[in-house]
Design an enzyme around this catalytic site. Structure first.
Site, PDB file in Angstrom:
ATOM      1  CG  HIS B 139     -12.870   3.138 -10.489  1.00  0.00           C
ATOM      2  ND1 HIS B 139     -12.605   2.213  -9.509  1.00  0.00           N
ATOM      3  CD2 HIS B 139     -14.181   2.963 -10.816  1.00  0.00           C
ATOM      4  CE1 HIS B 139     -13.705   1.513  -9.237  1.00  0.00           C
ATOM      5  NE2 HIS B 139     -14.667   1.939 -10.027  1.00  0.00           N
ATOM      6  CD  GLU B 140     -16.457   5.020 -12.924  1.00  0.00           C
ATOM      7  OE1 GLU B 140     -16.552   5.107 -11.686  1.00  0.00           O
ATOM      8  OE2 GLU B 140     -17.035   4.151 -13.603  1.00  0.00           O
ATOM      9  CG  HIS B 143     -15.865  -0.056 -14.162  1.00  0.00           C
ATOM     10  ND1 HIS B 143     -15.774  -1.299 -13.582  1.00  0.00           N
ATOM     11  CD2 HIS B 143     -16.073   0.819 -13.149  1.00  0.00           C
ATOM     12  CE1 HIS B 143     -15.970  -1.195 -12.269  1.00  0.00           C
ATOM     13  NE2 HIS B 143     -16.132   0.081 -11.986  1.00  0.00           N
ATOM     14  CG  HIS B 149     -16.356  -2.337  -8.489  1.00  0.00           C
ATOM     15  ND1 HIS B 149     -17.653  -2.046  -8.207  1.00  0.00           N
ATOM     16  CD2 HIS B 149     -15.841  -1.244  -9.103  1.00  0.00           C
ATOM     17  CE1 HIS B 149     -17.928  -0.811  -8.620  1.00  0.00           C
ATOM     18  NE2 HIS B 149     -16.822  -0.308  -9.164  1.00  0.00           N
TER      19      HIS B 149
END
Lengths: 126, 425
Positions: B139-140, B143, B149
């Protein structure tokens, strides 16, 4: 350093467990909404002892809550209810969710376009 | 700085404007990125090598669906493109203070740094308790690569952690989102083929299944046609999946499949190997006493080597061998080259649209059971050969006519390289 006395550190005292203060009321919820981009205004490093709480208020608060409730598949009442507080307390990533919409009366330049990808949709109803 | 983290979506280094992509998000201009788990940033909960393994896997998962590759950089932290670390409360010189157990468990920055809150209970991928470090890392890293998101069900970019089974993969929409920033994977293949498995159903009747394989250098992908993507976790090293064939640089694969024959051959250089499907390894000697590898000139008289590629035409029981601009048609029952061979590729497979033809030096030729058509591959383009069905619909089409070139990634998705250091994961 966590304290220990024996060579194999088997007696090391467990580090004191730090817990995130639960989001249990309006001020904390307002800070949450500012912190994660649901409402305009810079987030503070923590609650201020004096002066008004940070984050949205009044109609802006209701609008921010409604948007947050929509994308979390909660009833979009615009009111801070238990289900909304529970959603705010879930484990999550610290990056903002979205960019705050500029208040209509703002003289600031237009906000940049929303982040790439499809617009946030409400989670399909169970 | 806080404004960067909080007011703007995360993203990489300030790039030249040309690198900016859709929606104002920025993307790395480089295709190979380095990362490092900072020396002072190891978690106190998991063994160091396990932490690095999970992060390596997280980066690999993004490289399996993008043209990006990631390599771990053992050098000083400053030189890495992406720096990761664990911390509690005030951590790693970051002005953003972690809040302890609950709520914020990690954050990422546009400049390519990822921090994990070490008060959280991070667990390895095999565990079904705690917070999966793999999912948070993926997930990170999303980013850092420029993704915001998303509230779409099933997306890895959802802001909240939702406990699920240990296995998770990047779904279709996450793949499309990251490919909007970095494009999709392209690249030539050494060979491509459908592998047929005949099975007996409980009632005893035979069924045939097939999987499509793509070979490139020393690794390969299984392509799941029904899901329109490569198998999760591919590519794998050729040696890991195919015993006894060359480790890399396969020129061609041919499957001679008739009522009486079921023979599979790998070609490389001036030799070829026969593969035993039942024992899943190359023959050293087959039932006719031929020992392998064998010279192509012995097994296929009149066929030159090395080859560019080849495929077997079941209807005509011919193998088409390709070398340079030439095509050699080999009559399998009579075990000899057709008298009219070799012919120019432009003659045997004429262009339907003038000057839209690969002309010479194909990478791969492949009959797809999924598409019921022959495809000729060169670079990152393919030409489809007109089938009998096409010619019924358009009688004017020439036999074996080639439809105009199309990009391979538009039909076979996410056949992506990974960094060599992560190939064996």
């Amino acid at each position: 350093e966590a304290l220990f006395h024996s060579r194999d550190r088997s007696d090391r005292a467990p580090a004191p467990l730090r817990r995130a203060p639960p989001i249990a009321g309006l001020p904390a919820a307002q800070r949450f909404l500012s912190k994660y981009g649901w409402a305009p205004g810079p987030p503070g490093a923590g609650p201020r002892r004096d002066g008004p709480p940070e984050g949205p208020q009044g109609a802006a608060l209701a609008q921010a809550l409604r948007r947050f409730q929509e994308v979390n598949a909660l009833p979009a009442s615009g009111r801070l209810d238990a289900a909304t507080l529970a959603a705010m307390n879930r484990p999550r990533c610290g990056v903002p969710d979205t960019r705050p919409p500029l208040p209509a009366a703002s003289a600031a330049p237009r906000a940049p376009p929303p982040p790439p990808g499809p617009r946030p949709k409400a989670r399909p109803k169970r | 700085f806080l404004h960067l983290l909080l007011a703007a979506p995360p993203g990489p280094h300030p790039q030249d404007e040309g690198a900016a992509r859709a929606g104002g998000a920025q993307a790395f201009a480089k295709r190979t990125l380095s990362w490092r788990l900072l020396g002072e940033g190891y978690s106190r909960q998991l063994p160091a090598d396990q932490q690095r393994h999970v992060l390596r896997l997280a980066f690999r998962m993004w490289s399996e669906v993008t043209p990006l590759t990631f390599r771990e950089d053992p050098g000083p932290g400053a030189s890495a493109d992406i720096k990761l670390g664990f911390g509690r409360g005030r951590h790693l010189g970051c002005p953003r203070v972690f809040d302890g157990v609950g709520q914020e468990f990690a954050h990422a920055w546009r400049l390519g740094d990822v921090h994990f809150d070490d008060d959280e209970h991070f667990t390895p991928p095999t565990s079904d308790v705690g917070i999966s470090l793999l999912r948070v890392a993926v997930h990170e890293i999303g980013h850092v690569l420029g993704l915001p998101h998303s509230y779409r069900a099933g997306s890895i970019m959802q802001p909240n952690y939702t406990p699920r089974g240990p296995a998770f993969e990047l779904d279709w929409s996450d793949r499309k989102a990251i490919q909007r920033l970095y494009g999709s994977c392209a690249g030539s293949f050494d060979t491509a083929f459908d592998w047929i498995r005949t099975e007996r159903s409980p009632r005893g009747d035979a069924t045939a299944r097939f999987s499509t394989y793509f070979f490139r250098h020393g690794w390969y992908w299984l392509y799941e046609n029904r899901n329109n993507r490569t198998r999760y976790g591919d590519p794998l090293p050729i040696l890991a999946g195919w015993r006894g064939v060359p480790a890399q640089g396969i020129d061609a694969f041919v499957h001679v499949w008739t009522w009486g024959r079921d023979e599979r051959y790998f070609f490389k250089g001036n030799r070829y190997w026969r593969y035993d499907s039942d024992r899943d390894q190359a023959y050293s000697e087959d039932e006719r006493g031929h020992s392998y590898p064998r010279l192509i000139s012995e097994g296929f008289p009149g066929i030159p080597s090395p080859l560019d590629t080849a495929f077997y035409d079941r209807r005509r029981q011919l193998i088409y061998f390709f070398k340079g601009p030439w095509v050699f048609a080999f009559d399998v029952p009579r075990n000899r080259v057709l008298g009219s061979s070799p012919k120019k590729m432009t003659e045997v497979f004429p262009a339907i649209q003038p000057r839209n033809h690969p002309l010479r030096s194909l990478d791969a030729a492949y009959y797809s059971y999924a598409h019921r058509a022959v495809f000729l591959f060169k670079g990152s383009a393919y030409w489809r050969v007109a089938s009998d069905g096409d010619r019924k619909r358009r009688p004017g089409l020439p036999p074996n006519g080639l439809f105009p070139a199309q990009p391979i990634p538009d039909k076979w998705f996410d056949v992506c390289d990974v960094h060599a250091s992560t190939l064996n994961m």
